[in-house]
Design a protein around this motif. Sequence first.
Motif, PDB file in Angstrom:
ATOM      1  N   PHE A  75      64.088  19.069  87.841  1.00 37.46           N
ATOM      2  CA  PHE A  75      64.819  18.839  86.687  1.00 37.46           C
ATOM      3  C   PHE A  75      65.653  17.751  86.588  1.00 37.46           C
ATOM      4  O   PHE A  75      65.845  17.126  85.500  1.00 37.46           O
ATOM      5  CB  PHE A  75      65.526  20.192  86.287  1.00 37.46           C
ATOM      6  N   LEU A 128      70.570  14.988  73.734  1.00 37.08           N
ATOM      7  CA  LEU A 128      70.462  16.537  74.078  1.00 37.08           C
ATOM      8  C   LEU A 128      70.874  17.017  72.476  1.00 37.08           C
ATOM      9  O   LEU A 128      70.733  17.955  72.298  1.00 37.08           O
ATOM     10  CB  LEU A 128      71.712  16.789  74.680  1.00 37.08           C
ATOM     11  N   ILE A 136      63.570  16.425  76.160  1.00 34.28           N
ATOM     12  CA  ILE A 136      64.785  17.019  76.606  1.00 34.28           C
ATOM     13  C   ILE A 136      65.282  18.676  76.107  1.00 34.28           C
ATOM     14  O   ILE A 136      65.503  19.463  76.773  1.00 34.28           O
ATOM     15  CB  ILE A 136      65.906  16.068  76.582  1.00 34.28           C
ATOM     16  N   ASN A 137      65.056  18.529  74.704  1.00 33.89           N
ATOM     17  CA  ASN A 137      65.584  19.644  74.072  1.00 33.89           C
ATOM     18  C   ASN A 137      64.654  20.810  74.282  1.00 33.89           C
ATOM     19  O   ASN A 137      65.151  22.016  74.496  1.00 33.89           O
ATOM     20  CB  ASN A 137      65.385  19.545  72.513  1.00 33.89           C
ATOM     21  N   PHE A 144      62.964  24.585  82.227  1.00 34.60           N
ATOM     22  CA  PHE A 144      63.317  24.189  83.399  1.00 34.60           C
ATOM     23  C   PHE A 144      64.325  25.087  83.979  1.00 34.60           C
ATOM     24  O   PHE A 144      64.253  25.441  85.062  1.00 34.60           O
ATOM     25  CB  PHE A 144      64.079  22.757  83.339  1.00 34.60           C
ATOM     26  N   LYS A 145      65.357  25.448  83.318  1.00 34.14           N
ATOM     27  CA  LYS A 145      66.363  26.192  83.847  1.00 34.14           C
ATOM     28  C   LYS A 145      65.972  27.948  84.165  1.00 34.14           C
ATOM     29  O   LYS A 145      66.398  28.450  85.152  1.00 34.14           O
ATOM     30  CB  LYS A 145      67.624  26.294  82.887  1.00 34.14           C
ATOM     31  N   SER A 157      65.829  14.843  83.622  1.00 32.99           N
ATOM     32  CA  SER A 157      66.601  14.508  82.777  1.00 32.99           C
ATOM     33  C   SER A 157      67.583  13.447  82.926  1.00 32.99           C
ATOM     34  O   SER A 157      68.400  13.173  82.369  1.00 32.99           O
ATOM     35  CB  SER A 157      67.306  15.820  82.781  1.00 32.99           C
ATOM     36  N   SER A 202      64.268  21.434  78.790  1.00 33.41           N
ATOM     37  CA  SER A 202      65.564  21.764  79.613  1.00 33.41           C
ATOM     38  C   SER A 202      65.788  23.183  79.633  1.00 33.41           C
ATOM     39  O   SER A 202      65.901  23.715  80.827  1.00 33.41           O
ATOM     40  CB  SER A 202      66.806  21.301  78.834  1.00 33.41           C
ATOM     41  N   GLU A 207      68.222  11.124  80.350  1.00 41.38           N
ATOM     42  CA  GLU A 207      69.283  11.459  79.418  1.00 41.38           C
ATOM     43  C   GLU A 207      70.534  10.633  79.449  1.00 41.38           C
ATOM     44  O   GLU A 207      71.156  10.257  78.682  1.00 41.38           O
ATOM     45  CB  GLU A 207      69.690  13.078  79.762  1.00 41.38           C
TER      46      GLU A 207
END
Length: 421
Positions: free
Chosen positions: A258, A275, A121-122, A128-129, A262, A125, A265
């Motif tokens: 994405f 996160l 995730i770290n 992906f953005k 995620s 993310s 999460e």
Amino acid sequence: MIDNIEMVREIGRGGFGRVFLVKDEAGMYYALKKIPHDKSEHYGKELSALKLYHKIKDKIPNLIPILDIKINNLEISYIMPLADGVDETDPAFPEWRPKTLTKLIAQKCENGGIFSAGDAINVFSPVFKAAEALNKEGIIHRDIKPDNILFLNGEPFLSDIGLMKEDDPGVSSAGTPTYTPPTWYTGNPDMWGLAATLYFFLTQNPPDTIGRAKYIFPKAKDKMSAADIAALRHFHRVILRAMRENATERFIDMHDFFMAFSDIEERNKQSAKLLDGAIAEKSTSIFLTSGRIDRKTFSAAYWFIYIITNIFTSLLVDLGSTPTYAFVGIFFIWPMVTILSKRAHDANISTKTAICILIASRALGIANAYFFYDVENFVKLIAMLCIELFINIAIFAIFLSFKPTNGINKYGVCAQKLSFF
């Protein structure tokens, strides 16, 4: 800025050009990329990509910044912030190397370690953005791969814009084999590249092994927690969907990709602060909800308390105290149900299975009483066991009224409410 820098040495090269370590007058280090004009095809692609970058540079998070550009008849040059190093070595030393995702994965392999769901995730993310923002602007990167994810001040950035292009029906895939989609994959090449990169990160296996059972997990699977194994299976499902041959079965766009990625999460907020770092696996009491109860611990703890309960049952039957038995029995039922409900949460045991286990344990108590007590005490014990069983089922009925919270199902919620044991 480019005109006031000192060339230190070459630190990388590829099909398009070369990258140099440079230093400004204040002693700050930067990376300088040069694409010679004699490579006309590459020169033209890089120039087109730079024009696109200029249009959207303020709209794309975590895309490597370009600080200055110089274009002439000989070459294109542009300067970027210097990435973090793989270790604490000063960039002035020849052994310094930039920290890319490839290097990060290699270090983890060398140490025999694995990445947790929180690490995924770290790291991904921000990538992906960046890819999602590019696609929203009608641009595709076309070269997403581990080598092109750099770390600046510990944060991942998407780099190497050389193949970046406006998305249109005639645009073709480009980039590095295995991270470039095959000819049958019609659609967004960035989705394939990100899925392949994520797979390599999670399993430490090359993308051409996707879908083969032997390569689902990294070699150090034995070091993975149950939560991380569950998360990895979730990520695999997401990866395989992004790579499906039928375009209608894939994600609609990078945003949906994405969101699916995620989703873990939300599912694991209580057991892991994804996160903020890796999943927290603590060594705790079996009655606390911050750890996970494996099968052996569950069996040992449950039957230990069961035996203690039956010892008290025998003593209380001899004393003839049904009310006292009921009171003490409830005291022992609480931790038994706590363990059972927590194990149900960790192992996805159904409600029916959990209640059947309770009934089976009481049945064993009845069988025990049949062989070891006279008729009078046997009838008394049956009454006690029925009361206890009723209390057990009543407690479970209460548990079933709890609503899932923070991604934890009702079994986990009830275990949390009983964690004072």
